[in-house]
Design a protein around this motif. Structure first.
Motif, PDB file in Angstrom:
ATOM      1  N   UNK A  11       3.040  -4.152 -17.209  1.00 41.34           N
ATOM      2  CA  UNK A  11       2.991  -5.422 -16.503  1.00 41.34           C
ATOM      3  C   UNK A  11       3.980  -5.386 -15.349  1.00 41.34           C
ATOM      4  N   UNK A  12       3.470  -5.458 -14.132  1.00 40.00           N
ATOM      5  CA  UNK A  12       4.311  -5.424 -12.931  1.00 40.00           C
ATOM      6  C   UNK A  12       4.692  -6.847 -12.560  1.00 40.00           C
ATOM      7  N   UNK A  52       4.722  -2.625 -21.608  1.00 42.50           N
ATOM      8  CA  UNK A  52       5.986  -2.496 -20.886  1.00 42.50           C
ATOM      9  C   UNK A  52       5.995  -3.439 -19.687  1.00 42.50           C
ATOM     10  N   UNK A  53       7.155  -3.998 -19.400  1.00 38.61           N
ATOM     11  CA  UNK A  53       7.367  -4.791 -18.189  1.00 38.61           C
ATOM     12  C   UNK A  53       8.160  -3.953 -17.204  1.00 38.61           C
ATOM     13  N   UNK A  83      -3.175   1.471 -18.034  1.00 40.08           N
ATOM     14  CA  UNK A  83      -3.545   0.334 -17.195  1.00 40.08           C
ATOM     15  C   UNK A  83      -2.293  -0.332 -16.653  1.00 40.08           C
ATOM     16  N   UNK A  84      -2.435  -0.939 -15.501  1.00 36.80           N
ATOM     17  CA  UNK A  84      -1.375  -1.726 -14.888  1.00 36.80           C
ATOM     18  C   UNK A  84      -1.929  -3.120 -14.628  1.00 36.80           C
ATOM     19  N   UNK A  85      -1.157  -4.138 -14.982  1.00 38.69           N
ATOM     20  CA  UNK A  85      -1.505  -5.516 -14.635  1.00 38.69           C
ATOM     21  C   UNK A  85      -0.481  -6.006 -13.609  1.00 38.69           C
TER      22      UNK A  85
END
Length: 343
Positions: A11-12, A52-53, A83-85
């Motif tokens: 999580x970006x 992960x953040x 994946x990236x959010x």
């Protein structure tokens, strides 16, 4: 025997991120596989995802609302996520955030090149837009950013009616609409990496039902950016008070002193709408407010905003909102009833 590797979803986040989006995503994704068995059988299952953040530099910060965030790492330390959010990165509808996130965008491009699925919530899609990865694709964000996308990212087809846009899924890009669209994105990600059954179970635990009607019922016609085109600007002011008049486009052309073709071209350049689309949007906005607040029947509402033919009004209204006038009234008067109970 070592345990199989869990899919990793990153999580970006940034100071412009909403805590509800970041921590909502984190809680629900982290619970996949674990909470449902506990709620049903009294024994928790295994967490199926590694969440992960991350942020640009990995240092603690406060997001919107002065809520503290402690990222697990900087973006540079993450190399192989599944994946990236990209969480929402709030910006004004008039403030294009180009150049604001260079480190994050460079990292996103590398993650995509290395095979990761990239996804975004709300204004997070602006980072994907700036990266160029959305060029030639359809995408969505909060409906309020429609004008920004059309003006500054013309290579992207903006789907302001979509809650979850999967048009670029084959290129490993998924975009979600307004901030609460993280619900729909979360269910999608759990289904993709953990299976449909786990996604349904998780949705049951958190009472997530999705936004099957899309964003259109919630969208509002945003105030157009200031135009330097005097005749067009004057027509905008005039039509705001005269949208119910007959032959509105013809009257605007006459007021402008331009020929019809030149007027249409300049109007679209200034507003992002054709003249008739603009008039219809104004009429639908007024009709929505009437349906939300009074009990006039839909034919009377249509007549009040300029449609003597009820069928024409219903057709234009449904095209603009995705719902019939009657369904729209039912939906939003229910919200009004809840508000009255709470008061």
């Amino acid at each position: 025997m070592p345990s199989p590797r869990k899919p990793t979803i990153v999580l970006l986040a940034a100071p412009e991120t909403s805590a509800s989006v970041l921590y909502g995503l984190y809680d629900v994704l982290l619970s996949a596989g674990a909470v449902y068995p506990d709620m049903v059988n009294g024994a928790p299952g295994d967490e199926l995802l590694d969440i992960k953040i991350v942020s640009a530099d990995g240092k603690p910060f406060h997001c919107i609302g002065n809520i503290p965030v402690e990222p697990h790492s900087p973006v540079g330390d993450v190399t192989t996520p599944d994946a990236v959010v990209i969480c929402d990165m709030y910006t004004s509808i008039y403030d294009v955030p180009k150049g604001r996130y260079p480190r994050e965008i460079a990292w996103l491009k590398k993650m995509h090149a290395d095979g990761a699925l990239l996804s975004s919530v709300c204004s997070g899609s602006l980072l994907l837009a700036e990266s160029g990865l959305l060029n030639g694709h359809e995408a969505t964000a909060h409906w309020a950013y429609r004008d920004m996308f059309q003006r500054h990212f013309p290579e992207i087809t903006f789907r302001n009616e979509s809650v979850l846009c999967l048009a670029a899924e084959t290129d490993r890009i998924v975009t979600a609409g307004g901030v609460s669209a993280w619900h729909d994105l979360t269910v999608y990600l759990i289904a993709r990496f953990c299976g449909y059954k786990t996604a349904i179970e998780t949705a049951k635990v958190f009472l997530i039902s999705g936004h099957s009607e899309g964003q259109s019922p919630y969208s509002v016609m945003t105030r157009p950016m200031e135009s330097n085109d005097g005749p067009i600007s004057e027509c905008q002011f005039w039509i705001a008070d005269n949208y119910a008049t007959t032959k509105p486009v013809e009257k605007m052309v006459q007021r402008s002193g331009l020929n019809s073709r030149t007027f249409s071209r300049r109007f679209r350049a200034a507003t992002g709408f054709t003249p008739i689309e603009y008039v219809q949007a104004l009429r639908v906005e007024e009709a929505k407010q009437m349906l939300e607040t009074d009990q006039h029947n839909s034919d009377d509402v249509g007549s009040a905003v300029g449609y003597d033919d009820p069928a024409s009004f219903r057709r234009v209204f449904k095209r603009g909102t995705g719902m019939s006038p009657a369904a729209y009234r039912k939906k939003f008067q229910r919200i009004s009833q809840i508000a009255n109970v709470e008061n």
